[in-house]
Design an enzyme around this catalytic site. Structure first.
Site, PDB file in Angstrom:
ATOM      1  NE  ARG A 259      24.723   8.118  11.863  1.00  6.80           N
ATOM      2  CZ  ARG A 259      24.443   7.816  10.709  1.00  6.80           C
ATOM      3  NH1 ARG A 259      24.834   8.639   9.612  1.00  6.80           N
ATOM      4  NH2 ARG A 259      24.282   6.590  10.206  1.00  6.80           N
TER       5      ARG A 259
ATOM      6  CE  LYS B  45      15.015  16.255  22.909  1.00  6.51           C
ATOM      7  NZ  LYS B  45      16.108  17.258  22.440  1.00  6.51           N
TER       8      LYS B  45
ATOM      9  CD  GLU C  94      13.985  20.389  23.670  1.00  4.76           C
ATOM     10  OE1 GLU C  94      13.983  19.107  23.677  1.00  4.76           O
ATOM     11  OE2 GLU C  94      14.464  21.320  23.299  1.00  4.76           O
TER      12      GLU C  94
ATOM     13  CE  LYS D 234      17.144  20.499  25.910  1.00  3.47           C
ATOM     14  NZ  LYS D 234      18.016  19.548  25.358  1.00  3.47           N
TER      15      LYS D 234
END
Ligand code: 13P
Length: 335
Positions: free
Chosen positions: A41, A131, A172, A214
């Site tokens: 990752r 976010k 979002e 978003k």
């Protein structure tokens, strides 16, 4: 926060969503037969963030909790590496979704417990925006008002806490593409979702001037037999946003949500070609920016340069799209 909003919304630039949680990135790696380990990752995120000239098209990148604590091979921390290129580091702060009790098929996002403390730490680590993703599913008799309000309430608490910490919240609420619903149903649900979200944001005294929205484009469900044309997607998306997103919101960025790379660019181009809107429009794609790079990379160090070229190309296509200058010829020309 004002200068962060302004920099994130630089004309012609968008935001790279690279905030896949560990289970989600593991799924993406399975598609290329790669085991998901802390090192794989890390190596993948290093590939993304060291792509040369990515900053021509990308103003910010959303990171996952693990990634914001990782470093490039040379020891520079990931957020620092991005900031050095003029790309603003952001952070996903929600802890994913769980089933909404008593409401079959619906979800609510968790992560408010301890959020104030985590925000302070993320700021220390270099994040400048945050976010939180809520998920709304369209189906028989869903979404319910209860689900819309539960998710809107959490988004509002998240946004208020982020602003308290001096971090710009990216709010979002994603209406999923899954299902056989029509574009008209998607428009109705998107409008109801956004209406609930803005009403909760207002109640929680969130400053609209210092958030980014978003959202998904207004689309036919993936399994709907009648797929709306690009022009219709643009018309429905703009009509929906005009009706419910306050003019005080500085910018709206679109997620890709499972659209193909080229579809996402074409539709973004059509939406962003509409003039006279109160907000800046741009992209905050995950899959539609990363998919080709991931496919080329396959976990092999020898493929890093080619994978970076693939990411650069998608970022450029979408940068052209937000300026209404994208055409499918860009794909064949390989520019
Ligand atoms: P996709 O563009 O792949 O939908 O990802 C964007 C995102 O950040 C979802 O939360």
């Amino acid at each position: 926060m004002e200068s962060t909003v302004k920099a994130l919304l630089t004309a012609g630039k968008g935001i790279l969503a690279a905030d896949e949680s560990s289970p989600t990135i593991a799924k993406r790696f399975t598609d290329i037969d790669l085991a998901s380990t802390e090192e794989s990752r890390r190596a993948y995120r290093e590939l993304l963030f060291t792509t040369r000239e990515l900053n021509e098209f990308i103003s910010g990148t959303i990171l996952f909790d693990e990634t914001i604590r990782q470093s490039l091979r040379d020891g520079v921390s990931m957020p620092e590496a991005l900031a050095k290129q003029g790309i603003i580091p952001g952070i996903k702060v929600d802890k994913g979704t769980v089933a909404l009790v008593n409401f079959a098929g619906e979800k609510v996002t968790q992560g408010l417990d301890g959020l104030r403390e985590r925000l302070a730490e993320y700021r220390e680590l270099g994040a400048r925006f945050t976010k939180w993703r809520a998920v709304i599913t369209i189906g028989e008799h869903i979404p319910t008002r209860t689900c819309l309000e539960a998710n809107a309430g959490s988004l509002a608490m998240f946004a208020a806490l982020s602003q308290e910490a001096g971090l710009v919240p990216m709010v979002e609420p994603e209406v999923l593409m899954d299902g056989n619903h029509t574009i008209a149903q998607c428009e109705e649900v998107t409008a109801a979702t956004l209406e609930a979200v803005f009403s909760a944001l207002l109640e929680h005294r969130v400053l609209f001037e210092q958030i980014l929205l978003k959202t998904g484009m207004v689309l036919s469900g993936k399994e709907c037999s009648e797929q709306a044309e690009v022009a219709e997607v643009a018309r429905a998306t703009i009509r929906c946003l005009r009706r419910v997103v306050p003019a005080a919101v500085p910018g709206i960025v679109f997620l890709s949500g499972g659209q193909s790379d080229e579809e996402a660019s074409q539709r973004l181009n059509a939406i962003c070609s509409v003039s006279d809107l109160p907000w800046m429009l741009s992209f905050s794609f995950g899959r539609a920016l990363q998919a080709p790079a991931l496919k080329v990379w396959k976990g092999a160090p020898d493929n890093v340069a080619a994978a970076q070229r693939a990411l650069h190309h998608r970022a450029k296509c979408n940068s052209f799209a937000v300026q209404g200058k994208y055409s499918s010829q860009m794909e064949t020309a390989g520019t």
